[in-house]
Design a protein around this motif. Structure first.
Motif, PDB file in Angstrom:
ATOM      1  N   CYS A  43       7.606 -33.907 -29.546  1.00 44.79           N
ATOM      2  CA  CYS A  43       6.738 -34.960 -29.002  1.00 44.79           C
ATOM      3  C   CYS A  43       5.308 -34.459 -28.824  1.00 44.79           C
ATOM      4  N   VAL A  44       5.192 -33.249 -28.311  1.00 48.33           N
ATOM      5  CA  VAL A  44       3.857 -32.669 -28.084  1.00 48.33           C
ATOM      6  C   VAL A  44       3.155 -32.472 -29.425  1.00 48.33           C
ATOM      7  N   GLU A  45       3.886 -31.930 -30.388  1.00 49.54           N
ATOM      8  CA  GLU A  45       3.305 -31.661 -31.705  1.00 49.54           C
ATOM      9  C   GLU A  45       2.797 -32.955 -32.351  1.00 49.54           C
ATOM     10  N   SER A  48       1.732 -35.553 -30.772  1.00 49.74           N
ATOM     11  CA  SER A  48       0.805 -36.257 -29.857  1.00 49.74           C
ATOM     12  C   SER A  48       1.283 -37.666 -29.551  1.00 49.74           C
ATOM     13  N   VAL A  49       2.510 -37.806 -29.137  1.00 50.51           N
ATOM     14  CA  VAL A  49       3.040 -39.146 -28.863  1.00 50.51           C
ATOM     15  C   VAL A  49       2.314 -39.766 -27.666  1.00 50.51           C
ATOM     16  N   TYR A  50       2.275 -41.072 -27.649  1.00 49.73           N
ATOM     17  CA  TYR A  50       1.636 -41.770 -26.517  1.00 49.73           C
ATOM     18  C   TYR A  50       2.531 -41.676 -25.280  1.00 49.73           C
ATOM     19  N   GLY A  51       3.841 -41.849 -25.487  1.00 48.55           N
ATOM     20  CA  GLY A  51       4.733 -41.879 -24.331  1.00 48.55           C
ATOM     21  C   GLY A  51       6.122 -41.356 -24.633  1.00 48.55           C
ATOM     22  N   ILE A  52       6.808 -40.974 -23.575  1.00 50.77           N
ATOM     23  CA  ILE A  52       8.228 -40.605 -23.665  1.00 50.77           C
ATOM     24  C   ILE A  52       8.967 -41.468 -22.660  1.00 50.77           C
ATOM     25  N   LEU A  53       9.953 -42.196 -23.164  1.00 50.30           N
ATOM     26  CA  LEU A  53      10.643 -43.172 -22.322  1.00 50.30           C
ATOM     27  C   LEU A  53      12.083 -42.739 -22.058  1.00 50.30           C
ATOM     28  N   LEU A  54      12.403 -42.571 -20.798  1.00 50.34           N
ATOM     29  CA  LEU A  54      13.796 -42.330 -20.392  1.00 50.34           C
ATOM     30  C   LEU A  54      13.916 -42.589 -18.903  1.00 50.34           C
ATOM     31  N   TRP A  55      15.092 -42.969 -18.474  1.00 48.36           N
ATOM     32  CA  TRP A  55      15.338 -43.254 -17.071  1.00 48.36           C
ATOM     33  C   TRP A  55      15.927 -42.045 -16.359  1.00 48.36           C
ATOM     34  N   ASN A  56      16.854 -41.413 -17.041  1.00 47.38           N
ATOM     35  CA  ASN A  56      17.494 -40.216 -16.485  1.00 47.38           C
ATOM     36  C   ASN A  56      18.179 -39.472 -17.626  1.00 47.38           C
ATOM     37  N   MET A  57      18.834 -38.370 -17.286  1.00 43.35           N
ATOM     38  CA  MET A  57      19.585 -37.608 -18.284  1.00 43.35           C
ATOM     39  C   MET A  57      21.017 -38.129 -18.263  1.00 43.35           C
ATOM     40  N   ARG A  93      18.332 -33.539 -12.356  1.00 46.47           N
ATOM     41  CA  ARG A  93      17.105 -33.245 -11.609  1.00 46.47           C
ATOM     42  C   ARG A  93      16.232 -32.196 -12.311  1.00 46.47           C
ATOM     43  N   ASP A  94      16.852 -31.134 -12.706  1.00 44.65           N
ATOM     44  CA  ASP A  94      16.080 -30.043 -13.330  1.00 44.65           C
ATOM     45  C   ASP A  94      15.515 -30.471 -14.685  1.00 44.65           C
ATOM     46  N   LEU A  95      16.322 -31.178 -15.459  1.00 40.27           N
ATOM     47  CA  LEU A  95      15.863 -31.570 -16.800  1.00 40.27           C
ATOM     48  C   LEU A  95      14.755 -32.620 -16.710  1.00 40.27           C
ATOM     49  N   MET A  96      14.892 -33.552 -15.757  1.00 40.05           N
ATOM     50  CA  MET A  96      13.833 -34.562 -15.587  1.00 40.05           C
ATOM     51  C   MET A  96      12.528 -33.898 -15.154  1.00 40.05           C
ATOM     52  N   GLN A  97      12.656 -32.863 -14.348  1.00 36.38           N
ATOM     53  CA  GLN A  97      11.464 -32.138 -13.894  1.00 36.38           C
ATOM     54  C   GLN A  97      10.738 -31.500 -15.088  1.00 36.38           C
ATOM     55  N   ILE A  98      11.502 -30.976 -16.018  1.00 34.39           N
ATOM     56  CA  ILE A  98      10.897 -30.375 -17.228  1.00 34.39           C
ATOM     57  C   ILE A  98      10.142 -31.450 -18.012  1.00 34.39           C
ATOM     58  N   THR A 118       6.043 -31.453 -18.534  1.00 34.09           N
ATOM     59  CA  THR A 118       5.494 -31.403 -19.903  1.00 34.09           C
ATOM     60  C   THR A 118       4.592 -32.608 -20.155  1.00 34.09           C
ATOM     61  N   CYS A 119       5.037 -33.771 -19.709  1.00 29.38           N
ATOM     62  CA  CYS A 119       4.232 -34.990 -19.926  1.00 29.38           C
ATOM     63  C   CYS A 119       2.891 -34.855 -19.213  1.00 29.38           C
ATOM     64  N   LYS A 120       2.925 -34.372 -17.993  1.00 27.76           N
ATOM     65  CA  LYS A 120       1.682 -34.224 -17.225  1.00 27.76           C
ATOM     66  C   LYS A 120       0.732 -33.252 -17.933  1.00 27.76           C
ATOM     67  N   LYS A 121       1.279 -32.141 -18.358  1.00 22.02           N
ATOM     68  CA  LYS A 121       0.458 -31.114 -19.013  1.00 22.02           C
ATOM     69  C   LYS A 121      -0.204 -31.641 -20.291  1.00 22.02           C
ATOM     70  N   HIS A 122       0.515 -32.490 -21.023  1.00 21.78           N
ATOM     71  CA  HIS A 122       0.003 -32.933 -22.327  1.00 21.78           C
ATOM     72  C   HIS A 122      -0.478 -34.393 -22.312  1.00 21.78           C
ATOM     73  N   GLN A 123      -0.639 -34.938 -21.130  1.00 19.60           N
ATOM     74  CA  GLN A 123      -1.136 -36.311 -20.960  1.00 19.60           C
ATOM     75  C   GLN A 123      -0.313 -37.320 -21.769  1.00 19.60           C
ATOM     76  N   ILE A 124       0.991 -37.191 -21.643  1.00 20.36           N
ATOM     77  CA  ILE A 124       1.919 -38.139 -22.272  1.00 20.36           C
ATOM     78  C   ILE A 124       2.403 -39.083 -21.168  1.00 20.36           C
ATOM     79  N   VAL A 125       2.354 -40.389 -21.444  1.00 23.96           N
ATOM     80  CA  VAL A 125       2.774 -41.354 -20.421  1.00 23.96           C
ATOM     81  C   VAL A 125       4.297 -41.298 -20.280  1.00 23.96           C
ATOM     82  N   ASN A 126       4.758 -41.234 -19.032  1.00 27.64           N
ATOM     83  CA  ASN A 126       6.187 -41.059 -18.795  1.00 27.64           C
ATOM     84  C   ASN A 126       6.745 -42.119 -17.847  1.00 27.64           C
TER      85      ASN A 126
END
Ligand code: SF4
Length: 294
Positions: free
Chosen positions: A192-194, A196-205, A248-253, A257-265
């Motif tokens: 996703c980072v590579e 440059s996606v606009y957003g990553i959509l998921l509710w939970n793992m 919890r841990d996976l959602m935190q990752i 990542t989204c925050k760091k790369h300005q991806i809407v989550n």
């Protein structure tokens, strides 16, 4: 496959499914659920034979132009689309009548229509949504057997990026005991980072399971992951929402990542974005007028 004449093609919120049923064979597919009341086998694709003429009439008569959504209940690029070209013809109409589109798929067949997606995006707005659940291509072949693997979908994302077409990745579902690992999530995020996606959509793992969908899922677990059905039953019983213990841990990752790369989550923000219609020609005209008022 069989044909059927339908009465309408656009839902009140401008959603559209040109086909009913799907051939991609994802083991977790929610569209198999009994609640959707499908009157035919899931793989016996229903082709809405009058869809294109209905769509043209709807687009001509709508009071306001807007975004058309497709891909929620059946992938618009199932293999029969290659010859039928219903999705392509719909995109031609969407472009001709000045609408935007938010289209969701797992298939690289979408690249066939890149010319149209590009033109729509130059005039109004085109959002391409790609689902990616499994970084390991070999595992992906077991979970989503009849469609291109994740690494190829990542290539599609990069091609969209190179054309300036915004993309959203549906990183869902994530299956407990199968792909709910840090390695998998970090791998998907790197794609996703590579791109440059606009957003990553998921509710939970997790994944949702209900009547119709659950039975098929368990059959496929028995076939490809012996012993896992029992583990699911023991852990989750008949729960509709099946959430990984590592949620919890996976959602935190994902969030970091989204925050760091300005991806809407934010899920609501992403759905709003896909509904927001833009007229780029008009915006250009307006800015010219602002610069050089008469
Ligand atoms: S692509 Fe979507 S609709 Fe088709 S089988 Fe997979 S989850 Fe179901």
């Amino acid at each position: 496959m069989h044909e059927k004449e339908v009465k309408t093609i656009l839902s009140p919120s401008n959603g559209m499914n040109l086909y009913r049923g799907c051939l991609h064979g994802c083991i977790y597919c929610d569209a198999r659920s009994k609640c959707y009341n499908m009157q035919h086998d899931f793989e016996d694709i229903e082709i809405k034979s009058n869809a294109i003429s209905l769509l043209e009439q709807a687009l001509i008569h709508k009071r306001n132009r807007g975004m058309i959504g497709t891909g929620a209940m059946s992938d618009p690029y199932i293999p029969i689309e290659k010859n039928l070209e219903h999705t392509r013809k719909s995109l031609e109409l969407i472009e001709r009548y000045g609408y935007g589109v938010a289209i969701q798929t797992k298939s690289d067949l979408i690249l066939r229509d890149l010319d149209l997606l590009d033109r729509i995006n130059r005039k109004t707005k085109c959002v391409v949504q790609i689902t990616m659940t499994t970084y390991d291509d070999e595992l992906c072949k077991r979970i989503e057997p009849n469609v291109c693997v994740t690494s190829r979908r990542a290539e599609v994302l990069r091609i969209m990026r190179d054309h300036g077409i915004p993309t959203i990745v549906w990183m869902t579902p994530i299956l407990p005991f199968i792909n709910d690992t840090e390695e998998n999530i970090r791998g998907l995020l790197s794609y996703c980072v590579e791109a440059s996606v606009y957003g990553i959509l998921l509710w939970n793992m997790g994944v949702t399971l209900r009547e119709g969908d659950r039975e098929y899922f368990y059959q496929q677990l028995d076939k490809h992951f012996p012993g896992l059905k029992e583990q699911y039953i023991k852990t989750y019983g008949n729960q509709y929402e099946v959430v990984s213990s590592k949620n919890r841990d996976l959602m935190q990752i994902v969030r970091e990542t989204c925050k760091k790369h300005q991806i809407v989550n934010n899920v609501d923000a992403l759905f709003r974005y896909m509904k927001e219609f833009e007229e780029k020609d008009k915006m250009e005209q307006m800015s010219l007028f602002d610069l050089f008022p008469l």
